[in-house]
Design a protein around this motif. Structure first.
Motif, PDB file in Angstrom:
ATOM      1  N   ASN A  35       0.867  -1.185  -0.168  1.00 37.97           N
ATOM      2  CA  ASN A  35       0.039  -0.074   0.037  1.00 37.97           C
ATOM      3  C   ASN A  35       0.863   1.339  -0.076  1.00 37.97           C
ATOM      4  O   ASN A  35       0.425   2.204  -0.269  1.00 37.97           O
ATOM      5  N   MET A  36       2.085   1.308   0.413  1.00 30.49           N
ATOM      6  CA  MET A  36       3.044   2.486   0.498  1.00 30.49           C
ATOM      7  C   MET A  36       3.496   2.858  -0.702  1.00 30.49           C
ATOM      8  O   MET A  36       3.697   3.942  -1.183  1.00 30.49           O
ATOM      9  N   LEU A  37       3.843   1.935  -1.592  1.00 30.83           N
ATOM     10  CA  LEU A  37       4.487   2.174  -2.787  1.00 30.83           C
ATOM     11  C   LEU A  37       3.616   2.836  -3.881  1.00 30.83           C
ATOM     12  O   LEU A  37       3.812   3.711  -4.540  1.00 30.83           O
ATOM     13  N   PRO A  38       2.337   2.254  -4.031  1.00 30.06           N
ATOM     14  CA  PRO A  38       1.267   2.867  -4.791  1.00 30.06           C
ATOM     15  C   PRO A  38       1.224   4.441  -4.305  1.00 30.06           C
ATOM     16  O   PRO A  38       0.885   5.254  -5.216  1.00 30.06           O
ATOM     17  N   ASP A  39       1.128   4.711  -3.287  1.00 33.59           N
ATOM     18  CA  ASP A  39       1.114   6.253  -2.663  1.00 33.59           C
ATOM     19  C   ASP A  39       2.147   6.991  -3.359  1.00 33.59           C
ATOM     20  O   ASP A  39       2.209   8.306  -4.127  1.00 33.59           O
ATOM     21  N   VAL A  40       3.426   6.253  -3.134  1.00 35.14           N
ATOM     22  CA  VAL A  40       4.746   7.176  -3.824  1.00 35.14           C
ATOM     23  C   VAL A  40       4.898   7.374  -5.286  1.00 35.14           C
ATOM     24  O   VAL A  40       4.868   8.371  -6.023  1.00 35.14           O
ATOM     25  N   MET A  41       4.230   6.124  -5.964  1.00 33.36           N
ATOM     26  CA  MET A  41       4.287   6.172  -7.440  1.00 33.36           C
ATOM     27  C   MET A  41       3.177   7.302  -7.865  1.00 33.36           C
ATOM     28  O   MET A  41       3.524   7.981  -8.948  1.00 33.36           O
ATOM     29  N   LEU A  42       1.918   7.158  -7.524  1.00 33.42           N
ATOM     30  CA  LEU A  42       0.933   8.070  -7.755  1.00 33.42           C
ATOM     31  C   LEU A  42       1.399   9.494  -7.354  1.00 33.42           C
ATOM     32  O   LEU A  42       1.087  10.655  -8.257  1.00 33.42           O
ATOM     33  N   ALA A  43       1.964   9.990  -6.544  1.00 30.33           N
ATOM     34  CA  ALA A  43       2.479  11.166  -6.230  1.00 30.33           C
ATOM     35  C   ALA A  43       3.544  11.749  -7.261  1.00 30.33           C
ATOM     36  O   ALA A  43       3.575  12.837  -7.686  1.00 30.33           O
ATOM     37  N   LEU A  44       4.529  10.701  -7.594  1.00 27.34           N
ATOM     38  CA  LEU A  44       5.518  10.909  -8.538  1.00 27.34           C
ATOM     39  C   LEU A  44       4.683  11.351  -9.891  1.00 27.34           C
ATOM     40  O   LEU A  44       5.487  12.216 -10.646  1.00 27.34           O
ATOM     41  N   ILE A  45       3.782  10.524 -10.144  1.00 25.01           N
ATOM     42  CA  ILE A  45       3.274  10.735 -11.627  1.00 25.01           C
ATOM     43  C   ILE A  45       2.416  12.039 -11.545  1.00 25.01           C
ATOM     44  O   ILE A  45       2.605  12.666 -12.581  1.00 25.01           O
ATOM     45  N   LEU A  46       1.753  12.195 -10.647  1.00 28.76           N
ATOM     46  CA  LEU A  46       1.057  13.481 -10.491  1.00 28.76           C
ATOM     47  C   LEU A  46       2.154  14.828 -10.558  1.00 28.76           C
ATOM     48  O   LEU A  46       1.846  15.866 -11.043  1.00 28.76           O
ATOM     49  N   ASN A  47       3.316  14.715  -9.817  1.00 29.03           N
ATOM     50  CA  ASN A  47       4.132  15.558  -9.978  1.00 29.03           C
ATOM     51  C   ASN A  47       4.850  15.950 -11.138  1.00 29.03           C
ATOM     52  O   ASN A  47       5.270  17.144 -11.519  1.00 29.03           O
ATOM     53  N   GLU A  48       4.626  14.927 -12.146  1.00 28.85           N
ATOM     54  CA  GLU A  48       5.190  15.114 -13.656  1.00 28.85           C
ATOM     55  C   GLU A  48       4.287  15.649 -14.492  1.00 28.85           C
ATOM     56  O   GLU A  48       4.604  15.892 -15.538  1.00 28.85           O
ATOM     57  N   ILE A  49       3.141  15.522 -14.029  1.00 28.94           N
ATOM     58  CA  ILE A  49       2.123  16.226 -15.039  1.00 28.94           C
ATOM     59  C   ILE A  49       2.105  17.767 -14.995  1.00 28.94           C
ATOM     60  O   ILE A  49       2.111  18.400 -13.929  1.00 28.94           O
ATOM     61  N   ARG A  50       2.034  18.206 -16.214  1.00 31.44           N
ATOM     62  CA  ARG A  50       2.528  19.863 -16.386  1.00 31.44           C
ATOM     63  C   ARG A  50       0.997  20.332 -16.850  1.00 31.44           C
ATOM     64  O   ARG A  50       0.919  21.627 -16.819  1.00 31.44           O
ATOM     65  N   SER A  51      -0.054  19.658 -17.252  1.00 34.38           N
ATOM     66  CA  SER A  51      -1.396  20.158 -17.529  1.00 34.38           C
ATOM     67  C   SER A  51      -1.919  20.493 -16.356  1.00 34.38           C
ATOM     68  O   SER A  51      -2.417  19.249 -15.536  1.00 34.38           O
ATOM     69  N   PRO A  52      -2.209  21.587 -15.781  1.00 32.20           N
ATOM     70  CA  PRO A  52      -3.000  21.657 -14.528  1.00 32.20           C
ATOM     71  C   PRO A  52      -4.525  21.251 -14.550  1.00 32.20           C
ATOM     72  O   PRO A  52      -4.657  20.507 -13.612  1.00 32.20           O
ATOM     73  N   TRP A  53      -4.903  21.446 -15.507  1.00 34.26           N
ATOM     74  CA  TRP A  53      -6.683  20.691 -15.743  1.00 34.26           C
ATOM     75  C   TRP A  53      -6.466  19.218 -15.545  1.00 34.26           C
ATOM     76  O   TRP A  53      -7.344  18.595 -14.775  1.00 34.26           O
TER      77      TRP A  53
END
Length: 319
Positions: A105-123
């Motif tokens: 359960n901890m790794l998916p939290d980190v992976m999702l945060a990293l993915i969201l951090n790389e998204i450049r489109s605000p909407w």
């Protein structure tokens, strides 16, 4: 004109009596203490005062006599727990489910945060955040209803599809082989989005100049993530890991109790469900209270040990 008053230096303040120093400190920071007061009162009333009820674990509690009038039995309630034939199975199930939660359960939290951090489109980022955060606000009753609609024996969407396609009968909810997998996977779906918020906050605190310097040195996105992003959230990861280890004897009572059925008791019955049956359903309070004390002691030992280990490997720990 009289001589002006001498300023109160640190040495002068230290020579004052203790009561005077405490009173002056309270007056100096009175507004800060007033802001702290509601939180202090909350923890005293709802966290520390109820701890007096732990003495039930050392008594043969009687509702008519009350907590103070019941007879003392010492450690007899603990002997009942440790001699119970169910105890090894309860501890094993609790530890396994908790460890599965920590590992998966901890790794998916980190992976999702990293993915969201790389998204450049605000909407697009806001849409993804809304979709992933949503399940956190659903109760486990609703989550089980959704799971049941998909995997109900003979009537669920997925089980019906398997039967109609000639792939056989699919039994997920009542199969002990899949019960723990079902618990962990549904918990990942429900909590990953909300768990990523903490890591996103940690990512936001990383100095952008580090990334700019890495770009000048020719580092790509993967190099920046490995050498800047992941070290930047290491302390938060260790902190959350220590907190999860402290709750390793809980295993998520609400979810387990709702998903539990008679055919999966051998792999799904945990300490908290046993406490609920013994304390609430059978109206026997002393033995479940002793089990609660046992869980608390184990949790305290694990938190202290994990905190010391985190400091040895270079982390800051909790304290």
């Amino acid at each position: 004109m009289g001589a002006s008053a001498k300023p109160l230096t640190g040495d002068t303040f230290a020579k004052k009596p203790l009561a005077t120093r405490v009173w002056k400190t309270l007056l100096r920071y009175k507004w800060l203490y007033l802001l702290m007061l509601p939180g202090i009162v909350y923890y005293i009333v709802y966290q520390y005062v109820p701890m007096l009820g732990l003495i039930i674990a050392f008594k043969k509690y009687n509702l008519m006599k009350g907590m103070w009038g019941s007879d003392w039995v010492g450690f007899d309630n603990f002997r009942v727990i440790f001699s119970s034939p169910e105890f090894p199975s309860l501890v094993r199930n609790t530890l396994l489910i908790s460890l599965y939660r920590i590992l998966f359960n901890m790794l998916p939290d980190v992976m999702l945060a990293l993915i969201l951090n790389e998204i450049r489109s605000p909407w697009f980022k806001r849409v993804v955040q809304t979709i992933t955060y949503g399940p956190h606000f659903l109760s486990w009753i609703i989550v089980y209803g959704l799971v049941f609609s998909f995997f109900a024996p003979g009537a669920g969407l997925v089980t019906t599809l398997f039967r109609d396609m000639g792939w056989g009968n699919l039994d997920i909810l009542q199969n002990s082989e899949y019960f723990r997998t079902l618990l962990v996977s549904s918990d990942i779906w429900k909590s990953t989005g909300f768990g990523a918020i903490i890591y996103l906050a940690a990512l936001a605190s990383i100095n952008n100049e580090l990334y700019e310097a890495a770009v000048v040195d020719g580092a790509g996105r993967w190099r920046q993530m490995w050498h800047i992003t992941l070290p930047g959230i290491r302390e938060v990861f260790i902190l959350l890991l220590i907190l999860r280890i402290g709750h390793i004897m809980d295993a998520g009572f609400e979810q387990v109790y709702i998903f539990l059925n008679a055919r999966v008791y051998d792999v799904g019955d945990i300490l908290d469900t046993w406490i609920f049956r013994r304390g609430i359903e059978q109206m026997e309070f002393s033995v479940p209270a002793a089990m609660g004390v046992f869980k608390s002691v184990i949790g305290l030992v694990l938190v202290v040990g994990a905190n010391k280990l985190a400091k040895k490997v270079g982390g800051s720990g909790i304290w």
